[in-house]
Design a protein around this motif. Structure first.
Motif, PDB file in Angstrom:
ATOM      1  N   ALA A 262       0.824  -1.210   0.000  1.00 11.21           N
ATOM      2  CA  ALA A 262       0.000   0.000   0.000  1.00 11.21           C
ATOM      3  C   ALA A 262       0.853   1.254   0.000  1.00 11.21           C
ATOM      4  CB  ALA A 262      -0.919   0.006   1.218  1.00 11.21           C
ATOM      5  N   SER A 263       1.907   1.278  -0.818  1.00 12.01           N
ATOM      6  CA  SER A 263       2.797   2.428  -0.869  1.00 12.01           C
ATOM      7  C   SER A 263       3.145   2.780  -2.306  1.00 12.01           C
ATOM      8  CB  SER A 263       4.091   2.144  -0.097  1.00 12.01           C
ATOM      9  OG  SER A 263       5.074   3.124  -0.359  1.00 12.01           O
ATOM     10  N   TRP A 264       3.156   4.070  -2.610  1.00  8.36           N
ATOM     11  CA  TRP A 264       3.530   4.490  -3.959  1.00  8.36           C
ATOM     12  C   TRP A 264       5.015   4.242  -4.245  1.00  8.36           C
ATOM     13  CZ3 TRP A 264       7.303   8.187  -3.709  1.00  8.36           C
ATOM     14  CH2 TRP A 264       7.350   9.005  -2.576  1.00  8.36           C
ATOM     15  N   VAL A 273      14.766   8.416  -6.654  1.00 11.93           N
ATOM     16  CA  VAL A 273      13.607   9.072  -6.041  1.00 11.93           C
ATOM     17  C   VAL A 273      13.887  10.530  -5.720  1.00 11.93           C
ATOM     18  CG1 VAL A 273      12.649   6.943  -5.076  1.00 11.93           C
ATOM     19  CG2 VAL A 273      14.307   8.267  -3.746  1.00 11.93           C
ATOM     20  N   LEU A 274      15.164  10.935  -5.684  1.00  8.93           N
ATOM     21  CA  LEU A 274      15.590  12.314  -5.505  1.00  8.93           C
ATOM     22  C   LEU A 274      16.633  12.630  -6.579  1.00  8.93           C
ATOM     23  CD1 LEU A 274      16.139  12.523  -1.615  1.00  8.93           C
ATOM     24  CD2 LEU A 274      14.193  13.438  -2.899  1.00  8.93           C
ATOM     25  N   ASP A 385      -0.392  10.757  -5.522  1.00  9.91           N
ATOM     26  CA  ASP A 385      -1.061  12.008  -5.903  1.00  9.91           C
ATOM     27  C   ASP A 385      -1.194  12.892  -4.662  1.00  9.91           C
ATOM     28  OD1 ASP A 385      -1.277  11.318  -8.560  1.00  9.91           O
ATOM     29  OD2 ASP A 385      -3.256  10.405  -8.322  1.00  9.91           O
ATOM     30  N   TYR A 386      -0.920  14.183  -4.857  1.00 11.63           N
ATOM     31  CA  TYR A 386      -0.701  15.097  -3.726  1.00 11.63           C
ATOM     32  C   TYR A 386      -1.513  16.366  -3.923  1.00 11.63           C
ATOM     33  CZ  TYR A 386       2.237  18.491  -1.055  1.00 11.63           C
ATOM     34  OH  TYR A 386       2.718  19.477  -0.220  1.00 11.63           O
ATOM     35  N   GLU A 415       7.107  12.540  -9.005  1.00 12.23           N
ATOM     36  CA  GLU A 415       7.677  13.561  -9.890  1.00 12.23           C
ATOM     37  C   GLU A 415       8.217  14.743  -9.089  1.00 12.23           C
ATOM     38  OE1 GLU A 415       4.425  14.494 -12.395  1.00 12.23           O
ATOM     39  OE2 GLU A 415       4.348  12.520 -13.352  1.00 12.23           O
ATOM     40  N   MET A 416       7.504  15.140  -8.054  1.00 13.05           N
ATOM     41  CA  MET A 416       7.918  16.296  -7.254  1.00 13.05           C
ATOM     42  C   MET A 416       9.282  16.064  -6.608  1.00 13.05           C
ATOM     43  SD  MET A 416       4.233  17.023  -5.444  1.00 13.05           S
ATOM     44  CE  MET A 416       4.916  18.077  -4.153  1.00 13.05           C
TER      45      MET A 416
END
Length: 447
Positions: A262-264, A273-274, A385-386, A415-416
């Protein structure tokens, strides 16, 4: 002073007598004092102190937890009997169980961690004085109409854990804090902002006047706030709230979420990721920092580890059960309370600092939003989604144009986070050393 070791051993003995095959016990002795003032008068004074105990029993892969604030032997016997009865009714989990004795922490150095301030507990009068000074300093800022609240507090807490696998250990922790919330403007155009500091050692706490002045200045700067334009713009997260953005990544790498699927971030292990060059580390051994600890809630040693290295996700945050389920080793990250079983938790986090100041990033941003506070949250844990409500300042050509409120920023965390640019203003004395973060291309919903 209550001997917490005696309590935990009494709980273990009661659990064994009730039929538990494994058990661990926790005892916490805490006291806290909080003072609030308003309009130059004492508004509220609270003091809380007491001992809480918790017991977890395990029987053939089944577990149950119980807690109490009564430390009589009769209560502990009843707790053990109730826990064993509850455990026998729960479904088995093959991944539950205490640590092997070879895994347990040994020979930790509490003095090196400096978790507890040995200086005398402040009197209620001393705390009230700090709160009054903070309020007066905030009111002294031109444009401040009132101070919603000014407070000062102190807490001291001792914790002790023992388990039937032979582990036993404990430590104390202290905290001293001061905070103020100031209001500028009148009627429907009121704006408020805050300032607060908290430290393990009282001597490290900034003076109350500086905290009050900062709260007042921040509130005045927000006068005349309006909605920003709608569109896609870069966003700068102020250092005060940037840790919240990184915490979404930390939460997504929690082993409990990964084990549930249950994690993106579930498919991002070993992936970027960064941005390249950015690293996130966890260090539970930083002296005088609130998140430090010598061992985790399952008695495993804590250690410095890298969560993200040069932008690449290196691993999950794991306790024993989630590690076993995923076929991995615990990261020594178990956390728990008296009434709950262990689960993966995080301590002190630091993100690589950038080369530029926040002001330089504002100039680099050109036109966009500088966020200083956020409200509400809509985060999809499986997609990333944020969407969050925000307030701060609109920036044009690298300069602050006007204060902003009543807007929403939206994007996707995957993406952020891959586009963040850090400033160099992370506070070294904070548990989460996260600088201001510039993020490209978020969607703003304003006027």
């Amino acid at each position: 002073m209550t001997d917490l070791s005696v309590l935990t051993h009494a709980l273990l003995n009661a659990a064994k007598a009730a039929g538990a095959t494994q058990a661990d016990a926790i005892a916490v002795d805490g006291r806290a004092v909080s003072i609030d003032v308003r309009e130059g008068r004492l508004e509220q004074a609270e003091r809380a102190e007491g001992v809480e105990i918790g017991l977890r029993v395990l029987i053939d892969g089944r577990q149950a937890c119980v807690s109490a604030s009564d430390i009589s032997q009769r209560t502990m016997d009843e707790m053990a009997q109730r826990a064993v009865a509850m455990a026998r009714e729960t479904p088995p989990d093959p991944y539950l169980g205490l640590a092997d004795p070879s895994q347990l922490a040994q020979n930790w150095d509490l003095d090196a961690l400096e978790l507890s301030d040995a200086s005398p507990e402040p009197s209620a009068e001393a705390l009230e004085h700090d709160a009054r000074v903070a309020e007066s300093a905030a009111l002294g800022v031109q444009g401040v109409q009132q101070v919603q609240s000014a407070s000062a507090s102190y807490s001291s807490r001792r914790l002790h854990i023992a388990a039937s696998n032979g582990f036993e250990g404990g430590y104390g922790r202290t905290s001293r804090s001061t905070a103020a919330v100031a209001i500028a403007g009148e009627g429907l155009e009121m704006e408020r902002d805050w300032a607060a500091e908290s430290c393990t050692y009282q001597a490290d706490l900034p003076d109350a006047a500086s905290i009050g002045v900062l709260a007042g200045q921040r509130a005045v700067e927000r006068k005349g706030a309006q909605q920003p334009p709608t569109g896609a713009y870069p966003v700068l997260y102020d250092e005060r709230i940037a840790a919240g953005l990184i915490s979404h990544l930390i939460s997504a790498t929690n082993g409990a979420s990964i084990a549930r699927g249950a994690s993106w971030a579930r498919a991002l292990l070993g992936e970027q990721v960064l941005p390249n060059g950015l690293t996130i580390t966890e260090d539970p051994h930083r002296p005088r920092i609130s998140g430090s600890r010598p061992f985790d809630a399952e008695g495993l040693p804590t250690a410095r580890r890298t969560i993200v290295e040069n932008g690449v996700l290196m691993g999950w945050t794991l306790d024993l059960a989630t590690a076993r389920k995923l076929g991995l080793q615990s990261t020594g990250s178990a956390a728990r309370g008296t009434s709950s079983p262990p689960s993966p938790g995080m301590s002190n986090i630091a993100l690589t600092q950038g080369d530029n100041t926040r002001e330089a990033l504002l100039r680099e941003m050109g036109t966009g939003l500088w966020i200083t506070s956020m409200i509400g949250s809509s985060i999809n844990p499986t997609t990333g989604d944020y969407s969050r409500g925000a307030a701060g300042f609109w920036v044009e050509n690298g300069e602050i144009a006007y204060p902003v409120n009543e807007c929403t920023v939206a994007g996707n965390l995957i993406e952020m986070l891959r586009s963040v640019i850090p400033a160099n203003d992370g506070r070294a004395y904070s548990s989460h050393v996260i600088p201001s973060l510039l993020v490209e291309g978020l969607t703003l919903a304003g006027k």
